[in-house]
Design an enzyme around this catalytic site. Structure first.
Site, mmCIF file in Angstrom:
data_model
loop_
_atom_site.group_PDB
_atom_site.id
_atom_site.type_symbol
_atom_site.label_atom_id
_atom_site.label_comp_id
_atom_site.label_asym_id
_atom_site.label_seq_id
_atom_site.Cartn_x
_atom_site.Cartn_y
_atom_site.Cartn_z
ATOM 1 N N GLU A 32 36.121 43.143 -1.809
ATOM 2 C CA GLU A 32 35.097 43.424 -0.801
ATOM 3 C C GLU A 32 33.794 42.695 -1.113
ATOM 4 O OE1 GLU A 32 35.640 44.553 2.007
ATOM 5 O OE2 GLU A 32 37.615 45.449 1.746
ATOM 6 N N TYR A 115 28.006 49.248 3.104
ATOM 7 C CA TYR A 115 29.271 48.629 3.491
ATOM 8 C C TYR A 115 30.290 48.718 2.355
ATOM 9 C CZ TYR A 115 32.974 45.387 4.032
ATOM 10 O OH TYR A 115 34.248 44.878 4.056
ATOM 11 N N ASP A 133 30.490 46.196 9.215
ATOM 12 C CA ASP A 133 30.077 44.838 8.835
ATOM 13 C C ASP A 133 29.862 44.062 10.145
ATOM 14 O OD1 ASP A 133 32.585 44.242 9.802
ATOM 15 O OD2 ASP A 133 33.233 43.096 8.057
HETATM 16 N N1 ADE Z 1 36.644 41.914 5.718
HETATM 17 C C1 ADE Z 1 36.133 42.434 4.608
HETATM 18 N N2 ADE Z 1 37.009 43.268 4.018
HETATM 19 C C2 ADE Z 1 38.105 43.262 4.780
HETATM 20 C C3 ADE Z 1 39.340 43.930 4.709
HETATM 21 N N3 ADE Z 1 39.602 44.764 3.711
HETATM 22 N N4 ADE Z 1 40.220 43.710 5.703
HETATM 23 C C4 ADE Z 1 39.913 42.880 6.712
HETATM 24 N N5 ADE Z 1 38.785 42.216 6.813
HETATM 25 C C5 ADE Z 1 37.873 42.407 5.861
#
Ligand code: ADE
Length: 352
Positions: A32, A115, A133
């Site tokens: 993440e 987030y 996000d």
């Molecule tokens: N963008 C950021 N984290 C994500 C996730 N776990 N799945 C899909 N898009 C993402």
């Protein structure tokens, strides 16, 4: 309804990504952190390498900063890598190597904001925690026709409220982590900024923006910085012996005035919002030379506009209309449209 439609789509369409094959909070946290500001395809090889070199929080905590930065090199925003190492040292030094399992606990770690806390707690711990996000914000802005410009506090706050209200619990039949990931995936793959694919969207029948025929108008355009240059393309489209005009929407700037079909050129993206695409399927630039470049200053920004010839073969309905060129000067045109008209006159000498 929303949960089952999105959940079923995600079940079918989810990409097999390495951080989706684990519930390890460390691995999910790293993914993440990488995925903020970075696309999935770009992050993938970095993630694999980073986890091979630093497979757990103790290895990361023990690493030299330079080595962490070297593994991050190419991803940009190096503050993220420094914060990861600092947080790992805190988890090892003060929490006995165990990650927090509460929102407050995660928010206390360096580099972790709402987030990331929402992502790790929902995906790794299965907790009913929301996240927003950029992708989720765009999805919510369209799904609920949320007013507010991109980047505004108003839009962000409203989206967080929606995220808190909507995140399911596992009893609702959809895991909170899957819901959050499905929203992000939808924003990345279908509900994109430049080319939304509403025809295959699982939420198309409930999407307010789609029902209103205004998908491209949500989220609202980012407020411009004073003095910013805006690049436009203006179409002088003939339809038989007439020229096509658009009436500006009620309630906005210069409401009700007429202008030539116009679109904004944004780097890497053509924003269709000013050239009302849904009304203009039969309108196209004609091959050939541009009719010229114009500059124009309005209250807070400068406009650089390229004027192009165009053709229109479609039937016109409001806000579109057409008008014989010699009658244009008597209409309520915007200042920029008047400049375009003056340019046409100087080029042809034929319009009066
Ligand atoms: N963008 C950021 N984290 C994500 C996730 N776990 N799945 C899909 N898009 C993402």
């Amino acid at each position: 309804m929303l949960w089952s439609a999105l959940g079923e789509w995600f079940e079918r369409e989810r990409r097999a990504l390495p951080w989706r094959a684990t519930r390890d909070p460390y691995a999910i946290w790293i993914s993440e952190a990488m995925l903020q500001q970075t696309r999935v395809e770009t992050a993938l090889p970095y993630y694999e390498r980073f986890l091979a070199r630093f497979p757990d929080v103790r290895t990361l905590a023990a690493a030299e900063e330079d080595e962490v930065l070297a593994q991050w090199s190419g991803l940009g925003y190096y503050g993220r890598a420094r914060a990861l190492r600092a947080a790992a040292r805190l988890v090892v030094g003060e929490l006995g190597g165990r990650f927090p399992s509460t929102r407050a606990g995660w928010l206390a770690l360096p580099g972790v904001g709402p987030y990331t806390a929402g992502a790790v707690l929902s995906i790794a711990f299965g907790l009913r925690e929301p996240l927003v996000d950029g992708n989720v914000q765009r999805v919510f802005a369209r799904l609920f026709a949320v007013e507010g410009a991109q980047g505004s506090k108003e839009l962000a706050e409203r989206c967080w409220e929606l995220a808190r209200a909507l995140v399911p619990s596992t009893q609702d039949g959809l895991r909170p982590g899957d819901w959050n990931q499905a929203l992000m995936e939808l924003g990345a793959r279908l509900c994109t900024a430049a080319a939304p694919r509403c025809e295959v969207c699982p939420l198309r029948s409930t999407c307010r923006a789609r029902i209103l025929g205004k998908v491209e108008e949500f989220p609202g355009p980012r407020a411009r910085k004073a003095g910013q240059v805006v690049r436009l393309e203006i179409l002088v489209a003939s339809r038989g012996d007439e020229l096509v005009l658009v009436q500006r929407a009620a309630g906005g700037r210069m409401a009700g005035l007429l202008e030539f079909p116009t679109r904004e050129l944004v780097r890497g993206r053509t924003a269709a919002r000013l050239w009302p695409a849904r009304h203009l399927s039969g309108l196209a630039p004609a091959p050939g030379r541009a009719l010229g470049e114009l500059t124009h200053t309005i209250t807070h920004h400068r406009i650089h506009a390229r004027v192009r010839p165009g053709r229109c073969e479609c039937a016109l309905a409001p806000p579109l209309r057409s008008c014989p060129p010699e009658q244009l000067s008597g209409l309520a045109l915007t200042g920029l449209a008047r400049k375009v008209l003056a340019r046409l006159l100087s080029l042809t000498g034929a319009l009066r």
